[in-house]
Design an enzyme around this catalytic site. Structure first.
Site, PDB file in Angstrom:
ATOM      1  CB  CYS A  55      17.828  -6.797 -17.638  1.00 53.48           C
ATOM      2  SG  CYS A  55      17.781  -5.103 -16.997  1.00 53.48           S
ATOM      3  CB  CYS A  70       1.871   4.213  -0.794  1.00 56.52           C
ATOM      4  SG  CYS A  70       3.489   3.671  -1.384  1.00 56.52           S
ATOM      5  CG  HIS A 107       4.997  -1.728 -15.125  1.00 52.42           C
ATOM      6  ND1 HIS A 107       4.676  -0.400 -15.289  1.00 52.42           N
ATOM      7  CD2 HIS A 107       4.361  -2.153 -14.006  1.00 52.42           C
ATOM      8  CE1 HIS A 107       3.865  -0.042 -14.302  1.00 52.42           C
ATOM      9  NE2 HIS A 107       3.659  -1.091 -13.511  1.00 52.42           N
ATOM     10  CG  HIS A 110       2.741   4.393 -11.913  1.00 51.98           C
ATOM     11  ND1 HIS A 110       2.306   3.106 -11.669  1.00 51.98           N
ATOM     12  CD2 HIS A 110       2.327   4.707 -13.163  1.00 51.98           C
ATOM     13  CE1 HIS A 110       1.632   2.668 -12.729  1.00 51.98           C
ATOM     14  NE2 HIS A 110       1.631   3.621 -13.642  1.00 51.98           N
ATOM     15  CG  ASP A 114       2.989  11.847  -3.271  1.00 50.51           C
ATOM     16  OD1 ASP A 114       3.976  11.195  -3.686  1.00 50.51           O
ATOM     17  OD2 ASP A 114       1.878  11.321  -3.074  1.00 50.51           O
ATOM     18  NE  ARG A 122       4.019   8.458  -3.044  1.00 46.73           N
ATOM     19  CZ  ARG A 122       2.995   7.820  -3.616  1.00 46.73           C
ATOM     20  NH1 ARG A 122       2.965   6.499  -3.673  1.00 46.73           N
ATOM     21  NH2 ARG A 122       1.985   8.507  -4.117  1.00 46.73           N
ATOM     22  CB  CYS A 124       4.915   4.185  -5.951  1.00 45.09           C
ATOM     23  SG  CYS A 124       3.775   3.145  -5.085  1.00 45.09           S
TER      24      CYS A 124
END
Length: 137
Positions: A55, A70, A107, A110, A114, A122, A124
């Site tokens: 969007c 990560c 979506h 997450h 940490d 964080r 991610c």
């Protein structure tokens, strides 16, 4: 949040499928994830802002990006509290906090507790859920 996104973007699955690539649809609309280290913005470092690929909502600023190691782009805060929604996610045998775009409920990824100071968070985020816009000189 911009005035144009204040009301949620609502589209049918068919509309989303027509507008997004198959990978974008899978991640943003079906809550998938990209393989760690595979995303365009994981090791990307340029000044600008990251927008929702669905969007256009501004979600993150490069000033808040850090290398968490990560395999996904990580940010210690969004551009504003109103840019994201957070939901409890108990899928895959884990308890996590899912973050979605407040403009269209895409979506994104997450958020974990940490991260670095000053927030200790964080975010991610899947690269495929983002569109980078470079800061003008």
């Amino acid at each position: 949040m911009t005035d144009s996104i204040r009301s949620k973007v609502k589209k049918t699955d068919q509309q989303w499928q027509a507008e997004l690539t198959p990978e974008q649809y899978y991640i943003c609309r079906q809550k998938g994830t990209e393989r760690p280290g595979s995303g365009e913005y994981d090791q990307f470092d340029a000044p600008g802002q990251y927008h929702c690929v669905c969007c256009g909502e501004v979600l993150f600023d490069s000033a808040h990006k850090f290398d968490a190691g990560c395999g996904w782009p990580s940010f210690w805060q969004p551009v504003s509290e109103s840019a994201l929604n957070a939901y409890r996610d108990t899928s895959h045998g884990m308890i996590r906090t899912e973050v979605t775009c407040s403009g269209c409920e895409a979506h994104l990824g997450h958020v974990f507790d940490d991260g670095p100071e000053p927030t200790g968070l964080r975010y991610c985020i899947n690269s495929v859920a983002l569109r980078f816009v470079a800061r003008s000189a």
